[in-house]
Design a protein around this motif. Structure first.
Motif, PDB file in Angstrom:
ATOM      1  N   VAL A 217       0.763   4.072  -2.942  1.00  0.00           N
ATOM      2  CA  VAL A 217       0.406   5.461  -2.635  1.00  0.00           C
ATOM      3  C   VAL A 217       1.579   6.390  -2.938  1.00  0.00           C
ATOM      4  O   VAL A 217       1.413   7.441  -3.556  1.00  0.00           O
ATOM      5  N   TYR A 218       2.768   5.998  -2.530  1.00  0.00           N
ATOM      6  CA  TYR A 218       3.953   6.837  -2.708  1.00  0.00           C
ATOM      7  C   TYR A 218       4.200   7.127  -4.188  1.00  0.00           C
ATOM      8  O   TYR A 218       4.420   8.272  -4.570  1.00  0.00           O
ATOM      9  N   VAL A 219       4.168   6.095  -5.023  1.00  0.00           N
ATOM     10  CA  VAL A 219       4.460   6.313  -6.448  1.00  0.00           C
ATOM     11  C   VAL A 219       3.335   7.082  -7.145  1.00  0.00           C
ATOM     12  O   VAL A 219       3.576   7.735  -8.156  1.00  0.00           O
ATOM     13  N   ARG A 220       2.125   7.032  -6.602  1.00  0.00           N
ATOM     14  CA  ARG A 220       1.024   7.816  -7.190  1.00  0.00           C
ATOM     15  C   ARG A 220       1.113   9.290  -6.786  1.00  0.00           C
ATOM     16  O   ARG A 220       0.700  10.153  -7.550  1.00  0.00           O
ATOM     17  N   LEU A 221       1.617   9.570  -5.585  1.00  0.00           N
ATOM     18  CA  LEU A 221       1.674  10.952  -5.105  1.00  0.00           C
ATOM     19  C   LEU A 221       2.942  11.694  -5.515  1.00  0.00           C
ATOM     20  O   LEU A 221       2.970  12.920  -5.490  1.00  0.00           O
ATOM     21  N   THR A 222       3.974  10.970  -5.869  1.00  0.00           N
ATOM     22  CA  THR A 222       5.203  11.635  -6.297  1.00  0.00           C
ATOM     23  C   THR A 222       5.105  11.903  -7.803  1.00  0.00           C
ATOM     24  O   THR A 222       4.657  11.044  -8.557  1.00  0.00           O
TER      25      THR A 222
ATOM     26  N   LEU B  44       0.829  -1.200   0.000  1.00  0.00           N
ATOM     27  CA  LEU B  44       0.000   0.000   0.000  1.00  0.00           C
ATOM     28  C   LEU B  44       0.870   1.259   0.000  1.00  0.00           C
ATOM     29  O   LEU B  44       0.616   2.202  -0.760  1.00  0.00           O
ATOM     30  N   PHE B  45       1.901   1.286   0.844  1.00  0.00           N
ATOM     31  CA  PHE B  45       2.799   2.431   0.884  1.00  0.00           C
ATOM     32  C   PHE B  45       3.415   2.672  -0.492  1.00  0.00           C
ATOM     33  O   PHE B  45       3.438   3.809  -0.978  1.00  0.00           O
ATOM     34  N   CYS B  46       3.920   1.616  -1.111  1.00  0.00           N
ATOM     35  CA  CYS B  46       4.550   1.763  -2.429  1.00  0.00           C
ATOM     36  C   CYS B  46       3.555   2.312  -3.452  1.00  0.00           C
ATOM     37  O   CYS B  46       3.895   3.225  -4.222  1.00  0.00           O
TER      38      CYS B  46
ATOM     39  N   TRP C 161      -1.728   2.034  13.296  1.00  0.00           N
ATOM     40  CA  TRP C 161      -0.417   2.662  13.459  1.00  0.00           C
ATOM     41  C   TRP C 161       0.407   2.559  12.179  1.00  0.00           C
ATOM     42  O   TRP C 161       1.237   3.429  11.887  1.00  0.00           O
ATOM     43  N   GLY C 162       0.193   1.511  11.401  1.00  0.00           N
ATOM     44  CA  GLY C 162       0.849   1.408  10.096  1.00  0.00           C
ATOM     45  C   GLY C 162       0.394   2.517   9.160  1.00  0.00           C
ATOM     46  O   GLY C 162       1.198   3.100   8.424  1.00  0.00           O
ATOM     47  N   VAL C 163      -0.876   2.837   9.213  1.00  0.00           N
ATOM     48  CA  VAL C 163      -1.401   3.938   8.396  1.00  0.00           C
ATOM     49  C   VAL C 163      -0.830   5.273   8.880  1.00  0.00           C
ATOM     50  O   VAL C 163      -0.493   6.142   8.067  1.00  0.00           O
TER      51      VAL C 163
ATOM     52  N   PHE D 238       9.609   3.996   5.977  1.00  0.00           N
ATOM     53  CA  PHE D 238       8.286   3.482   6.323  1.00  0.00           C
ATOM     54  C   PHE D 238       8.393   2.176   7.111  1.00  0.00           C
ATOM     55  O   PHE D 238       7.641   1.943   8.061  1.00  0.00           O
ATOM     56  N   ALA D 239       9.325   1.324   6.732  1.00  0.00           N
ATOM     57  CA  ALA D 239       9.456   0.015   7.380  1.00  0.00           C
ATOM     58  C   ALA D 239       9.879   0.141   8.851  1.00  0.00           C
ATOM     59  O   ALA D 239       9.484  -0.694   9.674  1.00  0.00           O
ATOM     60  N   LEU D 240      10.639   1.157   9.181  1.00  0.00           N
ATOM     61  CA  LEU D 240      11.082   1.330  10.578  1.00  0.00           C
ATOM     62  C   LEU D 240       9.893   1.514  11.532  1.00  0.00           C
ATOM     63  O   LEU D 240       9.768   0.769  12.510  1.00  0.00           O
ATOM     64  N   PRO D 241       8.993   2.466  11.303  1.00  0.00           N
ATOM     65  CA  PRO D 241       7.846   2.572  12.204  1.00  0.00           C
ATOM     66  C   PRO D 241       6.856   1.423  12.040  1.00  0.00           C
ATOM     67  O   PRO D 241       6.161   1.073  13.003  1.00  0.00           O
ATOM     68  N   LEU D 242       6.816   0.826  10.872  1.00  0.00           N
ATOM     69  CA  LEU D 242       5.956  -0.351  10.707  1.00  0.00           C
ATOM     70  C   LEU D 242       6.438  -1.475  11.621  1.00  0.00           C
ATOM     71  O   LEU D 242       5.634  -2.186  12.233  1.00  0.00           O
ATOM     72  N   HIS D 243       7.744  -1.608  11.742  1.00  0.00           N
ATOM     73  CA  HIS D 243       8.318  -2.577  12.678  1.00  0.00           C
ATOM     74  C   HIS D 243       7.837  -2.292  14.099  1.00  0.00           C
ATOM     75  O   HIS D 243       7.435  -3.195  14.833  1.00  0.00           O
ATOM     76  N   ALA D 244       7.879  -1.023  14.490  1.00  0.00           N
ATOM     77  CA  ALA D 244       7.423  -0.654  15.833  1.00  0.00           C
ATOM     78  C   ALA D 244       5.934  -0.926  15.987  1.00  0.00           C
ATOM     79  O   ALA D 244       5.492  -1.397  17.045  1.00  0.00           O
TER      80      ALA D 244
END
Length: 137
Positions: free
Chosen positions: A32-37, A28-30, A83-85, A63-69
């Motif tokens: 969204v990120y590629v659509r917004l950039t 999802l991050f990938c 929290w992932g969102v 993104f992966a760092l806080p996703l880990h948390a």
């Protein structure tokens, strides 16, 4: 010994659930990120433009760092997703903040100006670390 193995296997459903959520949030991050950039990350990476790979890779790590948390501290699957969102939104804000600091960031990345890609990645990872540390609820 069989009891020990069965106890370990009891954790497999939870592992699979959190792993699937994590993988889904990364996808999802990938997306969204590629659509917004404004620049086409994957096209630039296919053209062997390191600045795009560095910037996108930094954003993904950031993104992966806080996703880990979020996964580590989650009290439920829904908690993990929420929290992932939050992590996703914070990472997107980091990109837009870098765009304010570096004029024409997308153009500079598209022209393979590595300094812009490295700075973008460094900010993304730094924000990801602070975001992750903040998720110690």
């Amino acid at each position: 010994m069989t009891d020990s193995i069965l106890r370990y296997l009891n954790g497999v459903p939870a592992f699979l659930s959190y792993f699937a959520i994590g993988a889904g949030l990364i996808v999802l991050f990938c997306l969204v990120y590629v659509r917004l950039t404004p620049h086409a990350e994957f096209a630039l990476i296919k053209e062997n433009k390191p600045a795009a790979a560095i910037a996108f890779g930094g954003a993904l790590i950031g993104f992966a760092l806080p996703l880990h948390a979020a996964i580590s501290h989650a009290v439920s699957l829904l908690d993990c997703v929420l929290w992932g969102v939050v992590a996703l939104i914070v990472q997107l804000f980091a990109f837009f903040a870098v765009r304010i600091v570096i004029s024409d960031l997308p153009g500079r990345i598209a022209r393979d100006e590595r300094a812009a890609g490295i700075y973008s990645a460094a900010v993304a990872i730094s924000v990801g670390l602070v975001n992750s540390a903040s998720m110690t609820y």
